[in-house]
Write an enzyme that holds these catalytic residues in place. Sequence first.
Site, short mmCIF file in Angstrom:
data_model
loop_
_atom_site.label_atom_id
_atom_site.label_comp_id
_atom_site.label_asym_id
_atom_site.label_seq_id
_atom_site.Cartn_x
_atom_site.Cartn_y
_atom_site.Cartn_z
N ASN A 62 0.84 -1.20 0.00
CA ASN A 62 0.00 0.00 0.00
C ASN A 62 0.87 1.25 0.00
O ASN A 62 1.94 1.29 0.62
CB ASN A 62 -1.01 0.01 1.16
CG ASN A 62 -0.40 -0.26 2.51
OD1 ASN A 62 0.60 -0.95 2.64
ND2 ASN A 62 -1.02 0.28 3.55
N GLU A 64 0.36 5.10 0.76
CA GLU A 64 -0.56 6.11 1.28
C GLU A 64 -0.13 7.52 0.85
O GLU A 64 0.95 7.71 0.30
CB GLU A 64 -0.63 5.99 2.81
CG GLU A 64 -1.20 4.64 3.23
CD GLU A 64 -1.41 4.49 4.72
OE1 GLU A 64 -0.92 5.34 5.50
OE2 GLU A 64 -2.09 3.52 5.10
N ASN A 65 -1.02 8.46 1.11
CA ASN A 65 -0.78 9.84 0.71
C ASN A 65 -1.30 10.77 1.79
O ASN A 65 -2.31 10.45 2.45
CB ASN A 65 -1.52 10.11 -0.62
CG ASN A 65 -1.09 11.41 -1.25
OD1 ASN A 65 -1.50 12.49 -0.83
ND2 ASN A 65 -0.26 11.32 -2.25
N CYS A 73 -4.24 0.75 -2.36
CA CYS A 73 -4.04 -0.52 -1.66
C CYS A 73 -3.02 -1.39 -2.39
O CYS A 73 -2.82 -1.26 -3.61
CB CYS A 73 -5.36 -1.30 -1.58
SG CYS A 73 -6.63 -0.52 -0.60
N GLU A 75 -3.27 -4.51 -3.22
CA GLU A 75 -3.86 -5.38 -4.24
C GLU A 75 -4.01 -4.65 -5.57
O GLU A 75 -3.71 -5.19 -6.64
CB GLU A 75 -5.26 -5.88 -3.80
CG GLU A 75 -5.27 -6.69 -2.53
CD GLU A 75 -5.51 -5.85 -1.29
OE1 GLU A 75 -4.89 -4.78 -1.15
OE2 GLU A 75 -6.32 -6.27 -0.45
N CYS A 112 -10.36 -4.66 0.41
CA CYS A 112 -11.43 -3.66 0.56
C CYS A 112 -12.37 -3.73 -0.65
O CYS A 112 -12.10 -4.44 -1.63
CB CYS A 112 -10.82 -2.26 0.68
SG CYS A 112 -10.31 -1.55 -0.90
N CYS A 115 -10.85 -2.90 -4.06
CA CYS A 115 -9.97 -3.97 -4.55
C CYS A 115 -10.79 -5.17 -5.03
O CYS A 115 -10.43 -5.82 -6.01
CB CYS A 115 -8.97 -4.37 -3.48
SG CYS A 115 -7.74 -3.07 -3.19
#
Length: 160
Positions: A62, A64-65, A73, A75, A112, A115
Amino acid sequence: MRKKINLTVSLEVFQREEWATDEIELVEQAKIAVENAHAPYSNFMVGAALLLENGKVFSANNQENVSFPVGICAERAVLSYAMANYPDSRPVKLVIIAKRREDKVWATVTPCGLCRQTINEYEIKFGHAIEILMLNPQGELLKASGIDQLLPFRFNDLNG
Ligand code: THU
């Protein structure tokens, strides 16, 4: 109500000694990837490894930002990379693992919703189920035989 539609879903549970050789390799790759996750906001680190029909294995994590919704993610990262570069090779198995940064044990992770819909897309593209394997804190692999086990009543046909 005159009618009811029921769908049954299930996951198979595999102990370490039951894993296939390619699954052992995918878990190893996902464990390497999880360490490189960029997850400074959630500290929830996810690694994914993907086997394509051509035998190639890819992994990602993953990313992130600071603007939270921008993050991606593990996946979707691995599927996007693999499908961008090997658009004709069918995804066969996807392994997902996760851990909280400070924890020693694996965290339970299932893909999630975004995904799941992405996995669904590549099942549609290749007309074939993709196995999804998730490592649990007991070190077992939970196997979904395809996205229909995780996304019942999925949207997969514009003409349906
Ligand atoms: N995350 C994944 O990478 N895959 C999942 O299946 C669940 C969630 C990431 C997104 C975010 O960076 C962090 O885990 C916490 O939600």
